[in-house]
Design an enzyme around this catalytic site. Structure first.
Site: not given
Ligand code: NAD
Ligand code: GLY
Length: 366
Positions: A242, A253, A148, A126, A190, A250, A246, A232, A270, A257
């Site tokens: 987000e 993206h 993330k 955990r 990026e 993206n 935030r 960032k 990517h 994606h």
């Protein structure tokens, strides 16, 4: 080439979960880099079969001053391995070696290793502490920062994961000197992203210094990593999970994606998909009347000069729409795009499918 040992620290301000991003040369070997690490008997370095042979010995040597036992688990390299089976190799190692809940994980590698190690750290017993040691440009300017973590599912990119912040991020700029050119370009995507969404002066700086960045000039790299992390850090500090702001990170993206999932993970890098995705998102912004054609043309030129693709693979509009509907920003099946509402500022909103289809056709290979 060895960089001047500049040391910059950017702080991610998240209350009691705040942490520093250390940026400089030869950081792997400097004692000060590793001061005040979380206390534990065991440290586990997670790396891959490309980065391990290059840098694991140095990290191992540094960590031996702090931990009685320093172990290494080596994952197969590549986006195609960012999955359950590879993640389980980390858990197999931890459980097989009796690792307790104080064990500290160190992610040594690019965004794939960083995202998977972070997710493993979030889940193991955990939650155990972890440190990001990013070795790609993309990971230093983006993926190692902000918490993330994720793995891919065949149906969608980064679909299974958690928000889980590292204890610190160590960006040793010297490690970038061994990056293949294609990976440098992927990282530039990026970096470029931060300009249109937040800071046009930074885009101007990138435009002027792109050749130096591509030649891995240490001073140019140091500034680009620092400024990217500052932007960032500001955004993540405002909206860690987000719920709003935030999402602007993206930019490019959503289309990107779809390219990654449509071609199969790992076919385009990517960063390459994000580069092309930014051209597509900027084109959609222009078709919605938010920015002018000169802005799109300038962004496309910079992305092209960075060695990134600006023409999408011919997947077809239907395939794009299908993949974009499983994007995490989609709400009740409505695709939400990060668009530029004026240079230096982004907005998240939907767009009619017909218009998106026209943009896909206009931006795709003949
Ligand atoms: P990557 O981790 O696959 O690394 C790229 C390649 O470079 C790999 O082959 C790697 O082994 C190699 N490599 C790494 N460091 C090297 C070095 N110093 N010298 C030589 N080779 C080296 O890819 P990436 O571009 O670093 O990261 C992409 C991943 O990051 C994607 O999975 C993406 O989803 C994720 N990402 C996450 C976030 C986030 O916020 N968590 C943000 C952006 C991207
Ligand atoms: N790379 C996007 C984010 O961290 O939110």
């Amino acid at each position: 080439m060895s960089a001047t040992p500049v040391l910059e620290t950017v702080t991610i301000d998240l209350g009691e979960r705040s942490y520093p991003i250390l940026i400089g040369a030869s950081l792997l070997d400097q004692l000060s880099t590793w001061a005040n690490l979380p206390k534990a008997a065991v440290a586990l370095i997670v790396t891959n079969d490309t980065v391990g042979p290059l840098y694991v010995a140095r990290l191992h040597a540094a960590l031996q001053h702090h931990y009685a036992v320093v172990q290494v688990v080596t994952l197969p390299d590549g986006e195609a391995h960012k999955d359950w089976a590879t993640l389980n190799l980390i858990f197999d190692h931890l459980l097989g070696n009796g690792a307790d809940r104080k064990t500290v994980l160190f992610a040594l590698g690019g965004g794939v290793v960083g995202d998977m190690t972070g997710f493993a750290a979030a889940c193991y017993m955990r939650g155990v502490p972890f440190v990001q040691v990013p070795t790609t440009l993309l990971a230093q300017v983006d993926s190692s920062v902000g918490g993330k973590t994720a793995i891919n599912h065949p149906i969608g990119k980064n679909m299974i994961g958690a928000f889980y912040q590292p204890h610190r991020v160590v960006c040793d700029l010297d490690t970038l000197q061994t990056l293949p050119k294609r990976e440098v370009s992927a990282g530039l995507a990026e970096i470029i992203k931060y300009g249109p969404i937040a800071d046009m002066a930074f885009l101007d700086w990138i435009d002027t210094n792109l050749d130096a960045l591509m030649a891995l000039d240490p001073h140019a790299l140091a500034y680009a990593v620092k400024r990217s992390c500052e932007i960032k850090a500001y955004v993540v500090g405002q909206d860690e999970r987000e719920s709003g702001l935030r999402a602007i990170l993206n930019f490019g993206h959503t289309f990107g994606h779809a390219i990654e999932a449509g071609l199969g993970f790992g076919v385009w890098l990517h960063g390459e998909a994000v580069g092309c995705g930014m051209v597509m998102a900027a084109t959609l912004s222009e078709r919605l009347g938010l920015v002018d054609t000169a802005f799109v043309a300038r962004l496309r030129r910079i992305i092209e000069r960075a060695g990134l693709p600006t023409v999408a693979p011919r997947l077809g509009a239907e395939a794009f729409l299908h993949h974009m509907r499983v994007d995490k920003k989609a709400e009740s099946g409505e695709i939400r795009f990060v668009l530029i509402d004026q240079p230096g500022s982004a907005v998240v909103r939907g767009a009619p499918d017909e218009l998106v289809a026209q943009v896909v056709d206009a931006c795709s290979a003949a």
